[in-house]
Design a protein around this motif. Sequence first.
Motif, PDB file in Angstrom:
ATOM      1  N   GLY A 200      -9.410  27.910   9.330  1.00 16.42           N
ATOM      2  CA  GLY A 200     -10.098  26.979  10.209  1.00 16.42           C
ATOM      3  C   GLY A 200     -10.172  25.560   9.719  1.00 16.42           C
ATOM      4  N   ALA A 201      -9.758  25.309   8.455  1.00 19.68           N
ATOM      5  CA  ALA A 201      -9.876  23.950   7.922  1.00 19.68           C
ATOM      6  C   ALA A 201      -8.807  23.025   8.493  1.00 19.68           C
ATOM      7  N   SER A 202      -7.555  23.406   8.416  1.00 21.31           N
ATOM      8  CA  SER A 202      -6.434  22.668   9.007  1.00 21.31           C
ATOM      9  C   SER A 202      -6.353  21.199   8.595  1.00 21.31           C
ATOM     10  N   PRO A 203      -6.330  20.881   7.293  1.00 17.09           N
ATOM     11  CA  PRO A 203      -6.084  19.488   6.905  1.00 17.09           C
ATOM     12  C   PRO A 203      -4.683  19.064   7.312  1.00 17.09           C
ATOM     13  N   VAL A 204      -4.551  17.819   7.733  1.00 14.70           N
ATOM     14  CA  VAL A 204      -3.251  17.355   8.215  1.00 14.70           C
ATOM     15  C   VAL A 204      -2.455  16.635   7.138  1.00 14.70           C
ATOM     16  N   ALA A 205      -3.116  16.227   6.042  1.00 14.54           N
ATOM     17  CA  ALA A 205      -2.389  15.505   4.989  1.00 14.54           C
ATOM     18  C   ALA A 205      -3.173  15.561   3.691  1.00 14.54           C
ATOM     19  N   LEU A 206      -2.442  15.389   2.596  1.00 13.53           N
ATOM     20  CA  LEU A 206      -3.006  15.199   1.262  1.00 13.53           C
ATOM     21  C   LEU A 206      -2.770  13.747   0.884  1.00 13.53           C
ATOM     22  N   ARG A 207      -3.818  13.077   0.415  1.00 15.74           N
ATOM     23  CA  ARG A 207      -3.694  11.655   0.051  1.00 15.74           C
ATOM     24  C   ARG A 207      -4.084  11.446  -1.400  1.00 15.74           C
ATOM     25  N   VAL A 208      -3.291  10.648  -2.102  1.00 14.65           N
ATOM     26  CA  VAL A 208      -3.606  10.173  -3.451  1.00 14.65           C
ATOM     27  C   VAL A 208      -3.739   8.662  -3.366  1.00 14.65           C
ATOM     28  N   SER A 209      -4.944   8.149  -3.648  1.00 10.32           N
ATOM     29  CA  SER A 209      -5.179   6.705  -3.526  1.00 10.32           C
ATOM     30  C   SER A 209      -5.406   6.081  -4.892  1.00 10.32           C
ATOM     31  N   GLY A 210      -5.084   4.788  -5.000  1.00 10.60           N
ATOM     32  CA  GLY A 210      -5.090   4.107  -6.285  1.00 10.60           C
ATOM     33  C   GLY A 210      -6.231   3.128  -6.454  1.00 10.60           C
ATOM     34  N   TRP A 211      -5.970   2.134  -7.298  1.00 13.41           N
ATOM     35  CA  TRP A 211      -6.995   1.162  -7.677  1.00 13.41           C
ATOM     36  C   TRP A 211      -7.216   0.149  -6.556  1.00 13.41           C
ATOM     37  N   PRO A 212      -8.477  -0.182  -6.260  1.00 14.04           N
ATOM     38  CA  PRO A 212      -8.771  -1.186  -5.233  1.00 14.04           C
ATOM     39  C   PRO A 212      -8.633  -2.601  -5.786  1.00 14.04           C
ATOM     40  N   THR A 213      -8.080  -3.499  -5.008  1.00 13.91           N
ATOM     41  CA  THR A 213      -7.948  -4.896  -5.410  1.00 13.91           C
ATOM     42  C   THR A 213      -8.475  -5.782  -4.281  1.00 13.91           C
ATOM     43  N   VAL A 214      -8.623  -7.078  -4.572  1.00 17.03           N
ATOM     44  CA  VAL A 214      -8.999  -8.052  -3.555  1.00 17.03           C
ATOM     45  C   VAL A 214      -8.049  -9.231  -3.643  1.00 17.03           C
ATOM     46  N   ALA A 215      -8.028 -10.005  -2.580  1.00 14.68           N
ATOM     47  CA  ALA A 215      -7.113 -11.142  -2.527  1.00 14.68           C
ATOM     48  C   ALA A 215      -7.369 -12.100  -3.674  1.00 14.68           C
ATOM     49  N   GLY A 216      -6.298 -12.499  -4.341  1.00 16.28           N
ATOM     50  CA  GLY A 216      -6.384 -13.512  -5.378  1.00 16.28           C
ATOM     51  C   GLY A 216      -6.814 -13.024  -6.738  1.00 16.28           C
ATOM     52  N   ASP A 217      -6.988 -11.705  -6.926  1.00 14.33           N
ATOM     53  CA  ASP A 217      -7.450 -11.247  -8.242  1.00 14.33           C
ATOM     54  C   ASP A 217      -6.329 -11.116  -9.269  1.00 14.33           C
ATOM     55  N   GLY A 218      -5.072 -11.278  -8.856  1.00 17.52           N
ATOM     56  CA  GLY A 218      -3.954 -11.224  -9.787  1.00 17.52           C
ATOM     57  C   GLY A 218      -3.620  -9.853 -10.315  1.00 17.52           C
ATOM     58  N   LEU A 219      -4.189  -8.799  -9.722  1.00 20.93           N
ATOM     59  CA  LEU A 219      -3.967  -7.451 -10.221  1.00 20.93           C
ATOM     60  C   LEU A 219      -2.751  -6.803  -9.565  1.00 20.93           C
ATOM     61  N   ASP A 220      -2.072  -6.027 -10.345  1.00 22.27           N
ATOM     62  CA  ASP A 220      -0.939  -5.241  -9.866  1.00 22.27           C
ATOM     63  C   ASP A 220      -1.402  -3.793  -9.766  1.00 22.27           C
ATOM     64  N   SER A 221      -1.628  -3.316  -8.523  1.00 23.96           N
ATOM     65  CA  SER A 221      -2.091  -1.957  -8.282  1.00 23.96           C
ATOM     66  C   SER A 221      -1.057  -1.247  -7.433  1.00 23.96           C
ATOM     67  N   ARG A 222      -0.546  -0.099  -7.948  1.00 26.31           N
ATOM     68  CA  ARG A 222       0.508   0.619  -7.240  1.00 26.31           C
ATOM     69  C   ARG A 222       0.286   2.128  -7.369  1.00 26.31           C
ATOM     70  N   VAL A 223       0.786   2.849  -6.393  1.00 24.42           N
ATOM     71  CA  VAL A 223       0.878   4.301  -6.476  1.00 24.42           C
ATOM     72  C   VAL A 223       2.310   4.663  -6.111  1.00 24.42           C
ATOM     73  N   ASP A 224       3.053   5.204  -7.071  1.00 25.42           N
ATOM     74  CA  ASP A 224       4.467   5.511  -6.874  1.00 25.42           C
ATOM     75  C   ASP A 224       4.690   7.021  -6.922  1.00 25.42           C
TER      76      ASP A 224
END
Length: 638
Positions: A530-554
């Motif tokens: 009965g659960a029926s999840p439609v996707a698995l998600r792996v999320s990364g580091w949060p950034t904001v505009a102009g913070d100069g951070l490189d955040s990626r999920v590969d």
Amino acid sequence: MLESTTLAAGSAAADAWDRDRWAAHADRMLAAVVPFTSPGGSLVTLPGAEGGYGRSIDGLEGFARTFLLGGFRLAGERGADPHGYADRFAAGLDAGTDPHHPERWQRLSEHAQAKVEAASVALVLDMTRPWIWDRLDARVQEQVVDYLAEAVGDDTYPRINWVWFRLVVQTFLRGVGGPHSVAEMREDLATHDTFARRDGWLADGAERSFDHYNGWALHLYPTLWARMAGAADLAAARRADDVARLDRFLTDALALVGGDGSPLVQGRSLAYRFAAAAPFWVGAIAEVPSHAPGRLRRAASAVVGHFADHGAPDDDGLLTLGWHHAWPRIAQAYSGPGSPYWASKGMLGLALPADHPAWTAPAEPLPVESGDVLRTVAAPGWIVSGTRADGIVRVVNHGTDHALPGADVGDSPLYARLGYSTATSPWLDEASWASPAEQSVTLLDAAGRASHRAGFETLRAPDLAADGGTPVAVAASRAAAHWLDVAPGQRDHGSGRHGTTAPAGTITTVSLVRGPWEVRCVRVEEVPDGASPVALRVSGWPTVAGDGLDSRVDPLLGDWQPVVTERADASPMGDDARVPALDTHVQVGRWLAALVTLRGAVPDRPDPPADDPAALTLDGTDAVVRWPDGVTTTTRLV
């Protein structure tokens, strides 16, 4: 090889914080609140929206928390008082404790928050006794004792860090011949001892609640309390253990300060900001054996200097509800405009005289300034990875959620995320409390709602595995993932939201960490009927505009699709918040993996070097990783 560029600019900035600069900083803060002080001096009602407990509590908080700062200044100058702090606060004590004065304080029996503020009043009165208490009229002394005495016999103090508020008040009363209960004092000490966890850490209550309260409350009060006049006999048998516990905790706490001085952005009450410097001064006062006073001062100066450089206090010398700048959403339900002045605890070093070694010893670098850091912290279940090149300290979390194992509640963004750092903030908009967006492994339902992991089981406590001399930190947890319909009308005290939950599936997550990278291995163990999840998600580091951070999920293992979530006002760090993620279809029993990266700009080289492609292969239960710097390691997963 990992980068090892020195952050010399940050070190130089912190070293400029000598005692004179600290004192001037405090005096500016104390002068800035004068226009918001009531005529009798008892209420400091700072600008901003009314707090969750009303204006009278706002004013009491403003007084009590600035009294901390004024008291530290007075104690450190051994009573020299060119700014008149003793008379200023004595007048406020008179008006506030007079039950007939129009500016009287809410009493301890009238509002629970008064119990918190009473502890600050009592602590400073003991610390500055020759210059304030001993000079008060007998009438005022009697008023103060009568006001504080309501703590005696009150069994409604929550059994968290609040036990120290009753204990400190009763200890002061005992020291001045007032009413007190030694049995209750012993009870509060015994409760504090139940908070003890491994390696000097303390949980704020029975839950897996690990945050800055370790330093600015649970380690601060034992050291200061032991020096109060009414504590000598009770403290004598405890002192060695309390100092040893603090000494060990500081080994981890020093490693959690970023190269730019930022503390870890994790846990509730973040509006207290540079209160995070308090444990370093406490260590200096306690004369811990393992940490040089110059390094402890360096850490405290770095933290206070970080906020000074980023707009806190603001141009008017005031602390607002926010992080670097005003951001009211950072508040909990108990926060008001005077609440941020618990930051005064981070200026405790001013209570030490100018000839104390904490001020005279040469500064020594922070751990992340000396080299890359990779360590594990057992109690909160953290892997700590700091990189000298960009000064960022990251925490990968497999042990903290402000809940108990098996709890069926929502994730708190402040506690239950998989990652925290000194350069990023968890998202704190209301949507992120209901549906985790950043630093998570979640199952999505048909509406895109993400699952929660609070109540998870730690499968593998963080440890270091060496492969041919290359250390890799490993930790693992398993979550009974669940979706949450948040019940309306909840007051936010920092923990996750309550509501109606529905099971989504069981997820095992294993983190392998080196430098700026985490190889995140994920397996969906089962999906209930009965659960029926439609996707698995792996999320990364949060950034904001102009913070100069490189955040990626590969992607490493699996068929992934990239996703980016963007929101306008989710982070106290700035606007235009962004989180990268990967989605895939749900495959029960199969290991999937992604590379999660967070790097900052490096002075004189703003662009990160080009990485080699990372790769992961599984050999039974071993993960063979080719990292982006070309190093290959083999590590057991679980």
